[in-house]
Design an enzyme around this catalytic site. Sequence first.
Site, PDB file in Angstrom:
ATOM      1  N   HIS A   1       0.845  -1.201   0.000  1.00  8.47           N
ATOM      2  CA  HIS A   1       0.000   0.000   0.000  1.00  8.47           C
ATOM      3  C   HIS A   1       0.877   1.247   0.000  1.00  8.47           C
ATOM      4  CE1 HIS A   1       0.756   0.505   4.293  1.00  8.47           C
ATOM      5  NE2 HIS A   1       0.339  -0.728   4.512  1.00  8.47           N
TER       6      HIS A   1
ATOM      7  N   HIS B   1       3.725   1.551   2.550  1.00  8.90           N
ATOM      8  CA  HIS B   1       4.929   0.793   2.195  1.00  8.90           C
ATOM      9  C   HIS B   1       5.705   1.543   1.102  1.00  8.90           C
ATOM     10  CE1 HIS B   1       2.273  -2.912   3.218  1.00  8.90           C
ATOM     11  NE2 HIS B   1       2.997  -2.606   4.278  1.00  8.90           N
TER      12      HIS B   1
ATOM     13  N   CYS C   1       0.119  -9.239  20.642  1.00  7.63           N
ATOM     14  CA  CYS C   1      -0.639  -8.741  19.494  1.00  7.63           C
ATOM     15  C   CYS C   1      -0.069  -9.410  18.248  1.00  7.63           C
ATOM     16  CB  CYS C   1      -0.560  -7.222  19.356  1.00  7.63           C
ATOM     17  SG  CYS C   1      -1.205  -6.670  17.750  1.00  7.63           S
TER      18      CYS C   1
ATOM     19  N   CYS D   1       1.254  -6.940  15.526  1.00  8.08           N
ATOM     20  CA  CYS D   1       2.590  -6.377  15.803  1.00  8.08           C
ATOM     21  C   CYS D   1       3.632  -7.470  15.863  1.00  8.08           C
ATOM     22  CB  CYS D   1       2.643  -5.690  17.157  1.00  8.08           C
ATOM     23  SG  CYS D   1       1.672  -4.216  17.301  1.00  8.08           S
TER      24      CYS D   1
ATOM     25  N   CYS E   1      -4.475  -3.540  21.562  1.00 10.37           N
ATOM     26  CA  CYS E   1      -3.147  -3.144  21.080  1.00 10.37           C
ATOM     27  C   CYS E   1      -3.153  -1.652  20.721  1.00 10.37           C
ATOM     28  CB  CYS E   1      -2.794  -3.984  19.857  1.00 10.37           C
ATOM     29  SG  CYS E   1      -1.460  -3.249  18.895  1.00 10.37           S
TER      30      CYS E   1
ATOM     31  N   HIS F   1      -2.684  -1.384  16.708  1.00 10.73           N
ATOM     32  CA  HIS F   1      -3.683  -1.944  15.783  1.00 10.73           C
ATOM     33  C   HIS F   1      -5.113  -1.908  16.290  1.00 10.73           C
ATOM     34  CE1 HIS F   1       0.125  -3.683  14.305  1.00 10.73           C
ATOM     35  NE2 HIS F   1      -0.448  -3.439  13.140  1.00 10.73           N
TER      36      HIS F   1
ATOM     37  N   LYS G   1     -11.550  13.357   4.454  1.00 10.34           N
ATOM     38  CA  LYS G   1     -11.377  11.908   4.332  1.00 10.34           C
ATOM     39  C   LYS G   1     -11.183  11.502   2.868  1.00 10.34           C
ATOM     40  CE  LYS G   1     -16.027  10.218   3.762  1.00 10.34           C
ATOM     41  NZ  LYS G   1     -17.319  10.387   4.330  1.00 10.34           N
TER      42      LYS G   1
ATOM     43  N   LYS H   1     -13.622   6.008  -0.884  1.00  8.11           N
ATOM     44  CA  LYS H   1     -13.447   4.981  -1.922  1.00  8.11           C
ATOM     45  C   LYS H   1     -13.794   5.524  -3.289  1.00  8.11           C
ATOM     46  CE  LYS H   1     -13.063   0.672   0.233  1.00  8.11           C
ATOM     47  NZ  LYS H   1     -13.609  -0.518   0.795  1.00  8.11           N
TER      48      LYS H   1
END
Length: 526
Positions: A18, A21, A126, A129, A143, A146, A294, A297
Site C-alpha cells: 500500500h 509501504h 498482538c 505487531c 493493542c 492496531h 477523508k 473509496k
Amino acid sequence: MPPFYITTPIYYVNDAPHVGHAYCTVNADALARWHRLLGDEVFFLTGTDEHGAKVAEAAEQHGVSPQEWADTVVQRFVSAWGDLHVSNDDYIRTTEPRHHRSVQAFLQRIYDNGYIRLDTYRGLYCVSCEDYYTPEQLVDAKCPVHDRPVTEMEEENYFFELSKFEDRLLEWYESAPEAIRPMTKRNEALSFVRGGLKDISITRTSLEWGVPVPWNPSHIFYVWSDALVNYLTAIGFGEDEARCAHWWPAVHHVVGKEILRFHCVWWPAMCMAAGIEPPAHVFVHGWLLVGGRKLSKSLIALAAGDAVGNGASEDGGDAPVRLTEIAPQVLTHDFGVDPTRYHLLREVPFGTDGDFSYEGMVSRYNADLANNLGNLVSRVATVVASKCGGVGPAPDPDSALGPLAAQIVGAVSDAWARFQPHEALESTWRLIGAANAALEAAEPWKAEPGPAVDAVLGDALEVLRLVSLLASPAMPTTCAEIWRRIGLEGAPEDRQVPEDAVWGGYPGGVPVERGAALFPRRKATA
Ligand code: MSP
C-alpha cells in the site's frame, strides 16, 4: 568508491503493498540513487518478511499453506516496486534457504557467546505487531498500534539477554550521535534504554512457520529475531566473510517509527552479542495518515480513472478509505510514476507524520510539476525553437544564476546527507523558480534573436541540466527525458555530483526538442 548499503524494512506478506509501504521504499530508493550520483558503491536491498503468526493466520484465512500464500503476495510487492521504478539490487525473502542458513549461523553465535537462555514467557501478545505488551501499554485493553484484542500467551521460550546491553547501547548512542536520525528518534531510543531493558523472548514452540532453532529444533525463531537478520543474509553473512566485511557496518536502515525499538535497540544489541558492529545509520520516518478531508473509496476510484457514475463506489458508498487500502498503482495509474514518487518524497518532512490526501497531491502536482518544472521545460523549448532555430545556446558563465545554483547544489547535498528528501527537493525547486523568474523578467519571446536572448535561454537550459541531475533520485524517468530533450548525451544517472553539478556544464550548440507537456495540468477536485 565508499560502500553504501541501504535497506528498507522487509514487508509482511499478510498484506498487499500500500501507499505507506511505498512511502518507505521510495524514500530508500531515492537515497540509494542519490548515493549512486555521489559515486558511492551502492547496494540497495528490499524484500519480504514471510514468517510468523500473522502470515500463518492470513494463509489459513485464505485456505492455503503459508508458503503458497507468501509466494502469491510476494509477486505483488515485486511488481509494485517494479512499477515505481525502485532500483533495488537484491530482493530478500525470509523463506529462502540462504536466509535460514544465516539466521541459524547468526543466532548460534549469540548462543555460543552466552547471551541466550531458556525461560517461561507469559504476556499479552498482538499478532499484528508480532509483539508482547504490558497491561499498562494497552489502550482500552487493546493493542495501541492496531486497536485489536491481544492474546494471553504462556510458553517456554529462549530469551536474548538484552538487559546485559544497556550500558553498551548507551555508549553507542553517545559515541555515534548521528547513528539514529532524526535526533527526536534518537532521543526516543535513548530514553527507552534509560528506562531499563528486559530480556526478550526470541523463540516460539506454538508455531511451526519459521526458522528452526539449530540447538533445539522443537523451537522456531520468533519472526522479529529472524527478520532483522535479513540485512546480513543479503551480504553473505556466515558464507562470504569478505563480502560481508565489505558492506558491514556501512549500512543504512530506513524504517518506520513503530519499528524503531527493534532497529535501534534490539538489532544493535544483537549485533554486539554476535560480535559484529551495530549498523552505521538508522533513518526513522513517521507515518502517512489519511486525515484532513477523508479519502473516500469513490475518490480513489476517480483517482484511478474508473467510471464511477454518481460517485458511488462498488461497495455502495463513500466509505472512508484507510491508507493501507490504497495500492501504489492507484496513484501511478492516475498521476504517473515520477509524480507519485515526487509527492511521496516532497510532501512530508522525513521523521514526522504527515497527511496524505488526493487533493493535496493534485495541488502539489499542479503547483510544482505542471506550473513550475513542466512550464520551464516547455517554454524554454518553445522559445529556443522560435528564436534560436531549435539549437540550445550556451549559458552565460557570469550569470547571476551561477552562484545561486552553487548554493543550491550545496543545500541539496546537505539535505540528502541528513536524509531530508523534502528539503533537497524544495531547494531544487528554488532554482527552477529563479529560472522561471529570469525568463519572465527578460521576456525572450518578445525580443529579437541575439546575444541577450541566447544568454537567458542558455541559462535556463543550464538550470534544466542541473535540475535533471539533482532531481533524478526522485524522478529518474522525467529527468532522463528532460536531459534528452535539451540535447544531452546519456542520462543524469551516468553523471556525478558534485563534479557535474557545476555551473556552465551545458555545452550549447545542441538540438533542443519540443515534446508533449511533461505534466499536463490537472483539474482540482472539489
Ligand atoms: N516486517 C516488519 C519489518 C521487519 S524489518 C526487519 C514490518 N513490516 S510492515 O509491513 O508492517 O511494515 C513495514 C514498513 O512499512 C514499516 O517501516 C512501516 O512504518 C511502513 N509503513 C506501513 N504503513 C505506513 C504508513 N501509513 N506510513 C508510512 N510508513 C508505513 O514492520
